[in-house]
Design a protein around this motif. Structure first.
Motif, PDB file in Angstrom:
ATOM      1  N   SER A  42       0.814  -1.216   0.000  1.00 40.57           N
ATOM      2  CA  SER A  42       0.000   0.000   0.000  1.00 40.57           C
ATOM      3  C   SER A  42       0.849   1.268   0.000  1.00 40.57           C
ATOM      4  CB  SER A  42      -0.955   0.012   1.195  1.00 40.57           C
ATOM      5  OG  SER A  42      -0.225  -0.034   2.401  1.00 40.57           O
ATOM      6  N   GLU A  43       2.115   1.154   0.392  1.00 45.40           N
ATOM      7  CA  GLU A  43       3.013   2.315   0.382  1.00 45.40           C
ATOM      8  C   GLU A  43       3.516   2.645  -1.012  1.00 45.40           C
ATOM      9  OE1 GLU A  43       6.223   2.264   3.336  1.00 45.40           O
ATOM     10  OE2 GLU A  43       5.155   0.607   4.307  1.00 45.40           O
ATOM     11  N   VAL A  44       3.590   1.642  -1.902  1.00 50.93           N
ATOM     12  CA  VAL A  44       4.312   1.843  -3.155  1.00 50.93           C
ATOM     13  C   VAL A  44       3.544   1.468  -4.420  1.00 50.93           C
ATOM     14  CG1 VAL A  44       6.591   1.648  -2.063  1.00 50.93           C
ATOM     15  CG2 VAL A  44       5.452  -0.408  -2.944  1.00 50.93           C
ATOM     16  N   VAL A  45       2.445   0.745  -4.297  1.00 46.86           N
ATOM     17  CA  VAL A  45       1.644   0.388  -5.467  1.00 46.86           C
ATOM     18  C   VAL A  45       0.540   1.430  -5.582  1.00 46.86           C
ATOM     19  CG1 VAL A  45       0.198  -1.341  -6.583  1.00 46.86           C
ATOM     20  CG2 VAL A  45       2.161  -2.067  -5.214  1.00 46.86           C
ATOM     21  N   TYR A  46       0.614   2.261  -6.619  1.00 49.06           N
ATOM     22  CA  TYR A  46      -0.321   3.375  -6.766  1.00 49.06           C
ATOM     23  C   TYR A  46      -1.620   2.974  -7.432  1.00 49.06           C
ATOM     24  CZ  TYR A  46       3.095   6.885  -5.256  1.00 49.06           C
ATOM     25  OH  TYR A  46       3.980   7.648  -4.542  1.00 49.06           O
ATOM     26  N   GLY A  47      -1.610   1.915  -8.244  1.00 51.87           N
ATOM     27  CA  GLY A  47      -2.848   1.482  -8.871  1.00 51.87           C
ATOM     28  C   GLY A  47      -2.606   0.739 -10.158  1.00 51.87           C
ATOM     29  N   GLY A  48      -3.696   0.217 -10.679  1.00 50.08           N
ATOM     30  CA  GLY A  48      -3.622  -0.512 -11.934  1.00 50.08           C
ATOM     31  C   GLY A  48      -4.947  -0.425 -12.653  1.00 50.08           C
ATOM     32  N   ARG A  84       3.342   4.277 -20.498  1.00 44.40           N
ATOM     33  CA  ARG A  84       3.467   5.732 -20.291  1.00 44.40           C
ATOM     34  C   ARG A  84       2.155   6.318 -19.778  1.00 44.40           C
ATOM     35  NH1 ARG A  84       7.215   7.023 -25.557  1.00 44.40           N
ATOM     36  NH2 ARG A  84       9.207   6.959 -24.438  1.00 44.40           N
ATOM     37  N   GLY A  85       1.035   5.840 -20.317  1.00 43.20           N
ATOM     38  CA  GLY A  85      -0.266   6.320 -19.864  1.00 43.20           C
ATOM     39  C   GLY A  85      -0.526   5.988 -18.410  1.00 43.20           C
ATOM     40  N   ALA A  86      -0.158   4.773 -17.983  1.00 39.21           N
ATOM     41  CA  ALA A  86      -0.355   4.373 -16.583  1.00 39.21           C
ATOM     42  C   ALA A  86       0.532   5.193 -15.653  1.00 39.21           C
ATOM     43  CB  ALA A  86      -0.070   2.886 -16.408  1.00 39.21           C
ATOM     44  N   ARG A  87       1.769   5.420 -16.066  1.00 36.95           N
ATOM     45  CA  ARG A  87       2.696   6.199 -15.246  1.00 36.95           C
ATOM     46  C   ARG A  87       2.167   7.617 -15.052  1.00 36.95           C
ATOM     47  NH1 ARG A  87       6.942   9.266 -16.080  1.00 36.95           N
ATOM     48  NH2 ARG A  87       8.377   9.427 -14.348  1.00 36.95           N
ATOM     49  N   GLU A  88       1.640   8.185 -16.127  1.00 36.86           N
ATOM     50  CA  GLU A  88       1.083   9.535 -16.043  1.00 36.86           C
ATOM     51  C   GLU A  88      -0.211   9.552 -15.220  1.00 36.86           C
ATOM     52  OE1 GLU A  88      -0.772  12.886 -18.992  1.00 36.86           O
ATOM     53  OE2 GLU A  88       0.952  11.752 -19.708  1.00 36.86           O
ATOM     54  N   LEU A  89      -1.081   8.588 -15.455  1.00 32.22           N
ATOM     55  CA  LEU A  89      -2.353   8.513 -14.751  1.00 32.22           C
ATOM     56  C   LEU A  89      -2.158   8.429 -13.237  1.00 32.22           C
ATOM     57  CD1 LEU A  89      -5.491   8.140 -14.869  1.00 32.22           C
ATOM     58  CD2 LEU A  89      -5.051   5.677 -15.047  1.00 32.22           C
ATOM     59  N   PHE A  90      -1.226   7.587 -12.808  1.00 36.50           N
ATOM     60  CA  PHE A  90      -1.047   7.340 -11.379  1.00 36.50           C
ATOM     61  C   PHE A  90       0.078   8.158 -10.751  1.00 36.50           C
ATOM     62  CE2 PHE A  90      -3.212   3.451 -12.799  1.00 36.50           C
ATOM     63  CZ  PHE A  90      -4.286   3.463 -11.919  1.00 36.50           C
ATOM     64  N   GLY A  91       0.949   8.751 -11.562  1.00 34.93           N
ATOM     65  CA  GLY A  91       2.052   9.537 -11.019  1.00 34.93           C
ATOM     66  C   GLY A  91       3.103   8.692 -10.324  1.00 34.93           C
ATOM     67  N   SER A  92       3.311   7.489 -10.819  1.00 39.88           N
ATOM     68  CA  SER A  92       4.267   6.568 -10.199  1.00 39.88           C
ATOM     69  C   SER A  92       5.653   6.700 -10.819  1.00 39.88           C
ATOM     70  CB  SER A  92       3.776   5.125 -10.357  1.00 39.88           C
ATOM     71  OG  SER A  92       3.582   4.808 -11.726  1.00 39.88           O
ATOM     72  N   THR A  93       6.641   6.207 -10.093  1.00 41.56           N
ATOM     73  CA  THR A  93       8.016   6.182 -10.598  1.00 41.56           C
ATOM     74  C   THR A  93       8.119   5.225 -11.776  1.00 41.56           C
ATOM     75  OG1 THR A  93       8.741   6.425  -8.285  1.00 41.56           O
ATOM     76  CG2 THR A  93      10.437   5.874  -9.933  1.00 41.56           C
TER      77      THR A  93
END
Length: 162
Positions: A42-48, A84-93
């Protein structure tokens, strides 16, 4: 799926203060399920997101329609656009994306078992991109499971470099 490998991956993300998200098609949520299982996720998985239908790849992930019309949904270009879309959507590293054909038959001229896994990340100033193509054998469920495992392994190997 190796619970030990997934737990180690999550611990590495926590230790490095990094995060991950994912975009799935043929795996239908198997990857995000594996990622959220270990303690600390829960600290590091932003979503899917599961963008099974083509129009959801456009609407949810912002995959350009010309990428799909030129290369198809089962392609390295679509996998990269999904990541790239997922990274942008969730703001993850980091973001991992999966697209392919689980079977039993071919799709868009690609044989059953063809999968593309894309990883994008920006842990520092420049973008990291990894794209793998696999031709897997087995029944539909086996292809889906092995694809999720390969995605976990791709991310874990990249994190081992950090």
């Amino acid at each position: 799926m190796s619970q030990l490998r997934t737990t180690s991956l999550i611990q590495t993300l926590v230790r490095n203060s990094q995060s991950v998200s994912c975009a799935e098609s043929l795996t239908g949520g198997l990857l995000i399920s594996a990622l959220v299982t270990p303690t600390g996720a829960s600290e590091v998985v932003y979503g899917g997101v599961t963008t099974y239908a083509t129009h959801t790849k456009f609407q949810v992930l912002g995959v350009p329609e010309d990428v799909v019309s030129e290369h198809g949904t089962v392609s390295k270009q679509t996998a990269l656009a999904m990541a790239r879309g997922a990274r942008e959507l969730f703001g993850s590293t980091w973001a991992v994306a999966i697209t392919g054909v689980a079977g039993p038959g071919p799709h868009e001229g690609q044989q059953a078992g063809t999968v593309f896994i894309a990883l994008v990340g920006k842990p520092e100033s420049e973008e990291i991109i990894q794209i793998e193509k696999h031709i897997l054998s087995g029944e539909r469920g086996e292809v889906r499971q092995e694809t999720a495992e390969l995605a976990v392994e791709l991310l874990a190997l990249e994190l081992d470099n950090w």
